[in-house]
Design a protein around this motif. Structure first.
Motif, PDB file in Angstrom:
ATOM      1  N   SER A 329      31.817   5.711  24.942  1.00 33.51           N
ATOM      2  CA  SER A 329      32.918   6.619  25.253  1.00 33.51           C
ATOM      3  C   SER A 329      32.428   7.863  25.986  1.00 33.51           C
ATOM      4  O   SER A 329      33.074   8.337  26.932  1.00 33.51           O
ATOM      5  CB  SER A 329      33.637   7.020  23.957  1.00 33.51           C
ATOM      6  N   ILE A 330      31.280   8.394  25.573  1.00 31.17           N
ATOM      7  CA  ILE A 330      30.732   9.589  26.222  1.00 31.17           C
ATOM      8  C   ILE A 330      30.254   9.261  27.628  1.00 31.17           C
ATOM      9  O   ILE A 330      30.516  10.016  28.580  1.00 31.17           O
ATOM     10  CB  ILE A 330      29.584  10.180  25.388  1.00 31.17           C
ATOM     11  N   VAL A 331      29.564   8.138  27.786  1.00 25.97           N
ATOM     12  CA  VAL A 331      29.101   7.733  29.114  1.00 25.97           C
ATOM     13  C   VAL A 331      30.291   7.553  30.051  1.00 25.97           C
ATOM     14  O   VAL A 331      30.262   7.962  31.218  1.00 25.97           O
ATOM     15  CB  VAL A 331      28.264   6.439  29.024  1.00 25.97           C
ATOM     16  N   ASP A 332      31.353   6.958  29.538  1.00 21.19           N
ATOM     17  CA  ASP A 332      32.582   6.799  30.303  1.00 21.19           C
ATOM     18  C   ASP A 332      33.112   8.163  30.768  1.00 21.19           C
ATOM     19  O   ASP A 332      33.493   8.334  31.933  1.00 21.19           O
ATOM     20  CB  ASP A 332      33.607   6.086  29.427  1.00 21.19           C
ATOM     21  N   THR A 333      33.125   9.131  29.872  1.00 22.28           N
ATOM     22  CA  THR A 333      33.580  10.480  30.207  1.00 22.28           C
ATOM     23  C   THR A 333      32.700  11.119  31.275  1.00 22.28           C
ATOM     24  O   THR A 333      33.201  11.738  32.226  1.00 22.28           O
ATOM     25  CB  THR A 333      33.582  11.362  28.941  1.00 22.28           C
ATOM     26  N   LEU A 334      31.392  10.966  31.135  1.00 17.82           N
ATOM     27  CA  LEU A 334      30.459  11.564  32.084  1.00 17.82           C
ATOM     28  C   LEU A 334      30.584  10.932  33.469  1.00 17.82           C
ATOM     29  O   LEU A 334      30.452  11.629  34.486  1.00 17.82           O
ATOM     30  CB  LEU A 334      29.025  11.424  31.562  1.00 17.82           C
ATOM     31  N   ILE A 335      30.846   9.636  33.523  1.00 15.20           N
ATOM     32  CA  ILE A 335      31.054   8.977  34.812  1.00 15.20           C
ATOM     33  C   ILE A 335      32.304   9.539  35.477  1.00 15.20           C
ATOM     34  O   ILE A 335      32.302   9.856  36.677  1.00 15.20           O
ATOM     35  CB  ILE A 335      31.172   7.442  34.632  1.00 15.20           C
TER      36      ILE A 335
END
Length: 375
Positions: A329-335
């Motif tokens: 979820s965090i990686v998705d947000t950062l992308i």
């Protein structure tokens, strides 16, 4: 944490008393008052050396009667922007998240059932008050669970901030009377979007490890950030039922930052919170038609059949970061935040985090708002 609040309250009340006495030409407070507070501070320093290890940094604080609007030219140097030399946020001689502290509520197991983005959002009032009053001892419970049956996770493993200390055997204090009294004037409802807000928010980031994971994901797929558009499309049944009900209200990110500076994909209120698929297809295809060499990143929680339908109905290359863990979820947000153009949801906390990070990635330039749309 409670002792820190009480000590700071006493100091602040004495300072305000001193100001009032000066304004009314009354005698200055007696020396004993100051000695009493200093003795109290020394007492807590002796009784709780671990909790008070970093002390309470004394210094100039913001005037709580004023909310300084952010000025790009004047205030930009007070905001933390990562560089090759300093990737992690810095404040008061500290860099990034510090060692987890141990509180005094021995045996307390306060574990919030909360998404990591909600935990990050809960930290806003802590960092605003801590930075506004220059207090370096604020603590926040480290444990949380994304769902009732999920394993316990640690905020300190995902969030990088030098402003607040994470703790075990402790309880959240932002709803306490002491916190509200001490931090009046520094809460997000008053400070959101201000100079202080961006100074504090820029020192509240996801870990550099997760930032690298997001960048590596893009690099491995040959994606260029300057030709990437990200579309945040929350589709969970919980979001639809709990957030998009009759009493829904937009986030402060929308009402105080985006509302008058960004374009909406539709004037129809039914398409704002939980847009129908036909509207989503139309927005994606419209963007793809004017940006033929761009890739579209879709941030969503959809079934395999919905994803197949998206690919079938959108005439553009689509990207999806699969996975349901907190890291995913965090990686998705950062992308999303690293893209050159974003579309976010005005009612969602994750969209708030994406939009704020996007603006920080663009160094809070005024023209960055033109690169944001809302459903």
């Amino acid at each position: 944490m409670r002792s820190i609040l009480l000590i700071q309250l006493i100091k602040r009340l004495l300072k305000e008393n001193e100001v009032l006495r000066y304004q009314r030409s009354l005698p200055a407070p007696t020396e004993g008052q100051t000695v009493y507070v200093d003795n109290l501070v020394n007492k807590w320093n002796l009784l709780e050396p671990v909790r008070m290890k970093n002390g309470i940094t004394r210094g100039e604080s913001y005037n709580m009667q004023q909310v300084a609007a952010f000025d790009e030219e004047r205030d930009i140097n007070h905001v933390f922007f990562p560089s090759e030399e300093y990737r992690r946020p810095q404040w008061n001689g500290r860099t990034g998240t510090q060692q987890v502290r141990k509180g005094t509520f021995i045996g307390t197991s306060h574990t919030a059932v909360s998404d990591v983005h909600l935990q990050l959002r809960s930290l806003y009032n802590y960092v605003l008050c801590a930075q506004g009053l220059n207090i370096s001892g604020f603590m926040f419970p480290d444990s949380f669970k994304p769902c009732t049956d999920c394993p316990v996770e640690k905020v300190s493993e995902f969030v990088d901030t030098p402003v607040v200390l994470f703790c075990v055997d402790c309880e959240p204090q932002h709803q306490s009377n002491e916190f509200k009294l001490l931090c009046q004037g520094y809460h997000d409802e008053m400070q959101y979007g201000s100079k202080l807000f961006w100074e504090a928010r820029s020192r509240l980031a996801f870990s550099t490890t997760l930032q690298d994971t997001a960048q590596n994901w893009l690099t491995s797929r040959g994606v260029s950030r300057d030709k990437l558009a990200a579309f945040r499309i929350p589709r969970s049944s919980r979001f639809r039922g709990k957030v998009c009900g009759e009493n829904r209200s937009p986030t402060m990110c929308y009402t105080k930052l985006l509302q008058d500076k960004t374009r909406a994909t539709s004037d129809n209120p039914t398409a704002h919170c939980y847009p129908p698929w036909d509207h989503i297809y139309g927005v994606l295809n419209s963007f793809a038609a004017t940006h033929p060499d761009w890739k579209l990143f879709i941030s969503t929680e959809v079934s395999a059949s919905d994803w197949d339908a998206l690919q079938a109905n959108v005439r553009a290359p689509l990207l999806l970061h699969a996975g349901r863990t907190t890291v995913d979820s965090i990686v998705d947000t950062l992308i999303c935040a690293s893209a050159a153009h974003i579309v976010v949801n005005r009612f969602e906390t994750k969209s708030t985090v994406i939009a704020e990070a996007f603006l920080l990635n663009n160094r809070l330039r005024k023209d960055a708002y033109q690169l944001i749309e809302v459903w």
